[in-house]
Design a protein around this motif. Structure first.
Motif, mmCIF file in Angstrom:
data_model
loop_
_atom_site.group_PDB
_atom_site.id
_atom_site.type_symbol
_atom_site.label_atom_id
_atom_site.label_comp_id
_atom_site.label_asym_id
_atom_site.label_seq_id
_atom_site.Cartn_x
_atom_site.Cartn_y
_atom_site.Cartn_z
ATOM 1 N N VAL A 1 42.077 -13.688 -23.492
ATOM 2 C CA VAL A 1 41.045 -12.887 -22.977
ATOM 3 C C VAL A 1 39.811 -13.506 -22.717
ATOM 4 O O VAL A 1 39.265 -14.470 -23.705
ATOM 5 N N ALA A 2 39.100 -13.352 -21.586
ATOM 6 C CA ALA A 2 37.905 -14.176 -21.152
ATOM 7 C C ALA A 2 36.788 -13.384 -21.379
ATOM 8 O O ALA A 2 35.704 -13.872 -21.823
ATOM 9 N N SER A 3 36.774 -12.137 -21.034
ATOM 10 C CA SER A 3 35.529 -11.242 -21.098
ATOM 11 C C SER A 3 36.106 -9.654 -21.382
ATOM 12 O O SER A 3 37.094 -9.368 -21.048
ATOM 13 N N ILE A 4 34.906 -9.172 -21.916
ATOM 14 C CA ILE A 4 34.967 -7.755 -22.462
ATOM 15 C C ILE A 4 34.153 -6.989 -21.274
ATOM 16 O O ILE A 4 33.102 -7.323 -21.100
ATOM 17 N N LEU A 5 34.601 -5.811 -20.642
ATOM 18 C CA LEU A 5 33.981 -5.236 -19.638
ATOM 19 C C LEU A 5 33.154 -3.956 -20.330
ATOM 20 O O LEU A 5 33.757 -3.447 -21.082
ATOM 21 N N GLY B 1 37.301 -2.470 -21.036
ATOM 22 C CA GLY B 1 38.376 -2.778 -20.660
ATOM 23 C C GLY B 1 38.021 -4.509 -20.789
ATOM 24 O O GLY B 1 37.124 -4.830 -21.499
ATOM 25 N N VAL B 2 39.311 -5.382 -20.390
ATOM 26 C CA VAL B 2 38.900 -6.661 -20.639
ATOM 27 C C VAL B 2 39.600 -7.502 -19.404
ATOM 28 O O VAL B 2 40.224 -6.946 -18.614
ATOM 29 N N THR B 3 39.259 -8.585 -19.339
ATOM 30 C CA THR B 3 39.834 -9.469 -18.243
ATOM 31 C C THR B 3 40.303 -10.710 -18.949
ATOM 32 O O THR B 3 40.022 -11.128 -20.145
ATOM 33 N N TYR B 4 41.771 -11.029 -18.473
ATOM 34 C CA TYR B 4 42.190 -12.223 -19.367
ATOM 35 C C TYR B 4 43.084 -13.176 -18.402
ATOM 36 O O TYR B 4 43.498 -12.926 -17.135
ATOM 37 N N GLY C 1 47.517 -18.644 -14.811
ATOM 38 C CA GLY C 1 46.476 -19.488 -13.778
ATOM 39 C C GLY C 1 45.991 -18.246 -12.769
ATOM 40 O O GLY C 1 45.174 -18.422 -11.881
ATOM 41 N N ARG C 2 46.052 -17.051 -13.246
ATOM 42 C CA ARG C 2 45.171 -15.982 -12.561
ATOM 43 C C ARG C 2 44.459 -14.944 -13.486
ATOM 44 O O ARG C 2 44.688 -14.965 -14.740
#
Length: 544
Positions: A218-222, A230-233, A237-238
């Protein structure tokens, strides 16, 4: 883009519990994200495999602290699980709850609803104890707890020596009183490690409302305003986006949960600005209140010809032990990180023990100036009696160094900063030699090798402790529970992040104070208890 009711970040001791409990009634769609791989590594499932997984970067974050002033400016390696099951897949398999008074203290510090009577039902709900069945222990929970199937004559002698030194024999240190000496109980079933991945996650994997992604960092919390959505992860590689209709739940542990909050602008404004991060939500307590157990190994040489773990782990003997394990699920390969546990009060007037001993018939070559995390068993026979102070007063921090979500944070444990910690560990070292001097161990004992045999004053002992001691892998407290009026609290007693909605932290980081023992069982209990809070909130909102 994927859409779920709950997104759980981290499939460790707490995350696997939540994944099971939140999907049990079929009403909620849950995404469980794990930065590491599936638990396919065979060394995870063989109990003694912890000696390999504790230094294996494929399943372990292997964090390093900053140089620590209290331990001769040494850098300490901190193993943390990076695999399904998290640290419950790589730890020493020891089942310890701590003292019930620990939880009464939590409640007094503002964690309302976390007293000993509040948490006991959740310890019982989690537990499937093979030997103990009473008002304090469960027998049908997901977490199997068993006695060691293999004992060692030196360990038996240590138990007898402890009694001779004044410790009561206590065959249930997770009962009403902790004082005493006995063999550890283990999170083992049929000779195999019983992690939360095995006990909680595996039975839930066939549920259609549970989705598990591994190698997903996980890179960020939205956010939508003050609400987490939500989150981004990163995976293969994507970048993938996962939305959470109800909540994002952080289960990354005492290192990763505060790190993820800070890289997303949640924390002490001064810390965030120094790291080049814009402040989204000021919460000064994030990353503070770090506590850990600092342990030191007092080592003894046993008489020539004694066969200990040192010899059993090498040459033809280890091959014999491997065959024994394959045939019977017993022997060396079923052993945990320590055989014998002891709990002792270092001074009069204490309400409970303040020193814990991990005892094993083995000795290792400990690096003198740097804790590399790679300790090799010696060739000669040995015994280790390792004290740690159960309730340290020293406090450290974990803070990000940059906005990079994949960069390790700065870990500053601040070991032995408080005089109480210094005095307690010195007394613990002295009592280790008292145990070793008892009649029960005389047929085995040769001499003390570390520290070298001979009289030492308290200042000399403390200097030796600073030079030789290290973590026993129990960091907690960096997102501690407390009331909204407490400026150092990060979450409320239900794990909800103060001042935000749709965001919780559920792991060892929420502990207000370190418990009097190993931390895996209490972390599982925390997830069990907060899972009820999460489901109760969902039910209340549905009825509104």
């Amino acid at each position: 883009m994927m859409d779920f009711d709950y997104v759980i970040v981290g499939a460790g001791s707490a995350g696997c519990v939540l994944a099971n409990r939140l999907t049990a009634d079929g009403r909620h769609r849950v995404l469980l994200l794990e930065a590491g791989p599936k638990d396919w590594n065979p060394m995870i499932h063989i109990p003694v495999g912890y000696s390999t997984t504790l230094k294996d970067p494929s399943v372990n974050w292997l964090y390093e602290t900053e140089p620590d002033p209290g331990s001769m400016d040494r850098v300490h390696v901190w193993p943390r699980g990076k695999v399904l099951g998290g640290s419950s897949s790589i730890n020493g398999l020891l089942y310890v709850r701590g003292q019930m008074a620990d939880y009464d203290n939590w409640a007094q510090l503002g964690a309302t609803g976390w007293s000993s009577s509040d948490v006991l039902p959740y310890f019982r709900r989690a537990e499937a104890n093979e030997r103990l069945s009473d008002d304090l222990h469960g027998t049908d929970g997901p977490l199997n707890v068993s006695d060691a199937t293999t004992r060692h004559p030196v360990s038996d002698a240590v138990v007898e020596a402890g009694v001779q030194a004044g410790l009561p024999f206590n065959d249930d240190v997770n009962g009403e009183v902790q004082d005493g000496i006995s063999y550890f109980q283990l999170t083992v079933k049929n000779g195999r490690r019983w992690s939360t991945a095995q006990g909680y996650l595996k039975p839930a994997l066939n549920r259609r409302n549970l989705h598990v992604e591994t190698e997903a960092h996980v890179a960020s919390i939205l956010f939508d305003g003050k609400r987490a959505t939500g989150v981004t992860y990163r995976q293969d590689g994507r970048t993938v986006t996962a939305m959470a209709r109800r909540e994002v739940i952080l289960c990354g542990g005492a290192v990763n949960s505060p790190q993820l909050l800070e890289v997303n602008g949640i924390g002490d404004p001064e810390v965030l600005k120094a790291a080049g991060i814009d402040v989204r939500h000021a919460l000064p307590g994030v990353g503070k209140n770090l506590q850990d157990h600092f342990v030191v190994s007092v080592q003894f040489r046993l008489k020539p010809g004694t066969i200990t773990v040192n010899q059993l782990s090498k040459g033809w003997r280890v091959m014999v032990e491997a065959l024994k394990y394959a045939a019977t699920r017993k022997g060396l390969l079923t052993l945990s990180a320590a055989h014998v546990q002891a709990y002792w009060r270092s001074r009069p007037g204490l309400s409970g023990p303040d020193v814990q001993y991990h005892i094993l018939p083995a000795t290792v070559n400990i690096p003198k100036y740097r804790d590399t995390g790679v300790w090799e068993l010696e060739d000669e026979s040995g015994l280790t009696i390792a004290p740690c102070q159960l309730r340290p007063e020293s406090r450290g921090t974990i803070h990000v160094k940059s906005p990079d979500p994949f960069a390790a944070p700065a870990i500053r444990p601040n070991y032995l900063a408080d005089p109480i910690d210094q005095r307690t560990i010195v007394e613990g070292v002295k009592f280790a030699s008292v145990i070793a001097a008892q009649d029960a161990l005389k047929p085995w004992m040769e001499h003390r090798i570390d520290p070298a045999d001979g009289a030492m004053g308290d200042d000399e002992i403390l200097s030796w402790v600073r030079e030789r001691g290290s973590t026993i892998y129990h960091p907690v407290g960096t997102c501690r529970m407390g009331q909204a009026s407490d400026t150092g609290a990060v979450v409320d007693p239900q794990g909800r992040v103060h001042g935000l909605s749709g965001l919780r932290v559920v792991d060892a980081s929420v502990m207000p104070r370190l418990v009097s023992g190993n931390t895996n069982a209490p972390t599982i209990m925390i997830a069990e208890k907060i899972s009820d809070s999460i489901l109760a909130d969902a039910k209340a909102e549905a009825a509104a």
